[in-house]
Design a protein around this motif. Structure first.
Motif, PDB file in Angstrom:
ATOM      1  N   LEU A   1       0.829  -1.200   0.000  1.00 49.61           N
ATOM      2  CA  LEU A   1       0.000   0.000   0.000  1.00 49.61           C
ATOM      3  C   LEU A   1       0.865   1.250   0.000  1.00 49.61           C
ATOM      4  N   SER A   2       0.267   2.344  -0.434  1.00 49.14           N
ATOM      5  CA  SER A   2       0.962   3.630  -0.461  1.00 49.14           C
ATOM      6  C   SER A   2       0.939   4.237   0.931  1.00 49.14           C
ATOM      7  N   LEU A   3       2.083   4.247   1.598  1.00 48.29           N
ATOM      8  CA  LEU A   3       2.161   4.839   2.926  1.00 48.29           C
ATOM      9  C   LEU A   3       1.972   6.350   2.839  1.00 48.29           C
ATOM     10  N   SER A   4       2.429   6.958   1.758  1.00 48.34           N
ATOM     11  CA  SER A   4       2.276   8.405   1.578  1.00 48.34           C
ATOM     12  C   SER A   4       0.801   8.791   1.568  1.00 48.34           C
TER      13      SER A   4
ATOM     14  N   ASP B   1       4.388  17.124   6.042  1.00 54.34           N
ATOM     15  CA  ASP B   1       5.548  17.116   5.140  1.00 54.34           C
ATOM     16  C   ASP B   1       5.744  15.659   4.703  1.00 54.34           C
ATOM     17  N   ILE B   2       5.111  15.300   3.591  1.00 54.65           N
ATOM     18  CA  ILE B   2       5.027  13.901   3.190  1.00 54.65           C
ATOM     19  C   ILE B   2       5.711  13.689   1.838  1.00 54.65           C
ATOM     20  N   SER B   3       6.712  12.838   1.839  1.00 55.15           N
ATOM     21  CA  SER B   3       7.365  12.474   0.577  1.00 55.15           C
ATOM     22  C   SER B   3       6.438  11.553  -0.213  1.00 55.15           C
ATOM     23  N   PRO B   4       6.337  11.760  -1.513  1.00 51.85           N
ATOM     24  CA  PRO B   4       5.405  10.950  -2.306  1.00 51.85           C
ATOM     25  C   PRO B   4       5.968   9.565  -2.636  1.00 51.85           C
ATOM     26  N   ALA B   5       5.062   8.695  -3.062  1.00 50.18           N
ATOM     27  CA  ALA B   5       5.404   7.388  -3.644  1.00 50.18           C
ATOM     28  C   ALA B   5       6.225   6.496  -2.726  1.00 50.18           C
ATOM     29  N   LEU B   6       5.919   6.511  -1.439  1.00 50.99           N
ATOM     30  CA  LEU B   6       6.558   5.581  -0.503  1.00 50.99           C
ATOM     31  C   LEU B   6       5.561   4.483  -0.171  1.00 50.99           C
TER      32      LEU B   6
ATOM     33  N   LEU C   1       9.763   1.897   9.190  1.00 50.51           N
ATOM     34  CA  LEU C   1       9.110   0.786   8.528  1.00 50.51           C
ATOM     35  C   LEU C   1       9.881   0.401   7.261  1.00 50.51           C
ATOM     36  N   PRO C   2      10.064  -0.891   6.990  1.00 53.43           N
ATOM     37  CA  PRO C   2      10.753  -1.285   5.758  1.00 53.43           C
ATOM     38  C   PRO C   2       9.899  -0.970   4.543  1.00 53.43           C
ATOM     39  N   LEU C   3      10.518  -0.385   3.523  1.00 59.00           N
ATOM     40  CA  LEU C   3       9.824  -0.071   2.287  1.00 59.00           C
ATOM     41  C   LEU C   3       9.587  -1.342   1.464  1.00 59.00           C
ATOM     42  N   SER C   4       8.506  -1.340   0.735  1.00 59.80           N
ATOM     43  CA  SER C   4       8.221  -2.472  -0.128  1.00 59.80           C
ATOM     44  C   SER C   4       9.123  -2.411  -1.346  1.00 59.80           C
ATOM     45  N   GLU C   5       9.664  -3.554  -1.728  1.00 61.03           N
ATOM     46  CA  GLU C   5      10.555  -3.608  -2.903  1.00 61.03           C
ATOM     47  C   GLU C   5       9.773  -3.386  -4.172  1.00 61.03           C
TER      48      GLU C   5
END
Length: 272
Positions: A124-127, A151-156, A268-272
């Motif tokens: 899922l998109s955490l952003s 302050d949210i970075s996109p596409a995480l 949190l670990p990012l999804s590959e």
């Protein structure tokens, strides 16, 4: 010569017996030590369970006492109208809702202990999730004379359960708004750090003592019990937040200094 041989054999037998006896004591002592070591986690778990039950019972006792007192007052006025007894009815409803909230949180922790939380199967998109969860708190911040900045970075993206991750952020935001100084800003940030997403919630208000920081995520722990109870807290929110972070392969920490204020950071670990 025969006597010397017998004496030597006797000495050898006694020495050998002493060695076996010493070895037996060593084996027994080592076995006892290892048994105690293996039982320590069980004893610790049992002790924690006992403390958990005692704390939960203590927290449930207060609203139950208030509800019974309100019902006793209502019973003493059998001819009164609902309008006349609205105060006692409202108090009963308030305490019942508090009990419902506490029960739901206890059930969540029980599921976590039983490894029955939702699996981390969905990417899922955490952003998007952070933004959609934080925006409704803008009105609450306004009511408390605070401002809420994002302050949210996109596409995480992460792999996990959207509902419990939203619950984690809601817990941190609710705490930040409760204890922020009036007229200050609460900030929610989401950024990338190598292969991890860093989600932080920052406020400026009363600092958390350094000796309390290691215990913040313990169940039923409250820095200021009277203040937390007045704000409707049970000391379970941060424990649930840590449980959710750990269930998603991440962690959470808290820092509180006069220079930088108080910030809770979830990794949190990012999804590959």
């Amino acid at each position: 010569s025969l006597d010397n041989l017998n004496a030597s054999l006797l000495r050898f037998a006694m020495e050998l017996g002493g060695i076996f006896l010493l070895a037996g004591f060593l084996v027994f002592g080592l076995s006892f030590f290892l048994a105690r070591m293996s039982l320590r986690p069980v004893e610790h778990a049992f002790s924690e369970q006992q403390r958990f039950v005692q704390d939960a019972s203590h927290e449930l006792k207060t609203p139950l006492t208030v509800i019974l007192a309100n019902l006793s007052i209502l019973k003493s006025h059998p001819t009164a109208t609902i309008r006349e007894e609205a105060l006692w009815i409202q108090n009963t409803e308030t305490e019942a809702k508090r009990m419902q909230e506490l029960t739901e949180r206890l059930l969540f922790l029980a599921k976590a202990d039983a490894k029955k939380l939702p699996p981390r199967s969905e990417v899922l998109s955490l952003s998007t999730l952070v933004e959609s969860t934080a925006l409704p708190f803008t009105a609450l911040a306004f009511e408390r004379k605070l401002s809420l900045a994002l302050d949210i970075s996109p596409a995480l993206s992460v792999r996990g359960d959207a509902q419990t991750l939203a619950q984690l952020l809601a817990i941190l935001l609710d705490n930040a708004l409760k204890y922020a100084a009036p007229g200050t800003e609460v900030t929610v940030r989401l950024c990338r750090q190598k292969k991890h997403a860093l989600l932080s919630v920052h406020n400026n208000g009363e600092l958390i003592p350094a000796d309390a920081l290691p215990r913040l995520f313990d169940r039923f722990f409250r820095v200021d019990k009277s203040r937390a109870r007045a704000a409707g807290g049970y000391g379970l929110g941060l424990s649930i937040a840590k449980t959710i972070a750990n269930a998603h392969g991440g962690d959470i920490r808290a820092d509180s200094t006069a220079e930088h204020g108080t910030v809770f950071t979830v990794t949190l670990p990012l999804s590959e």
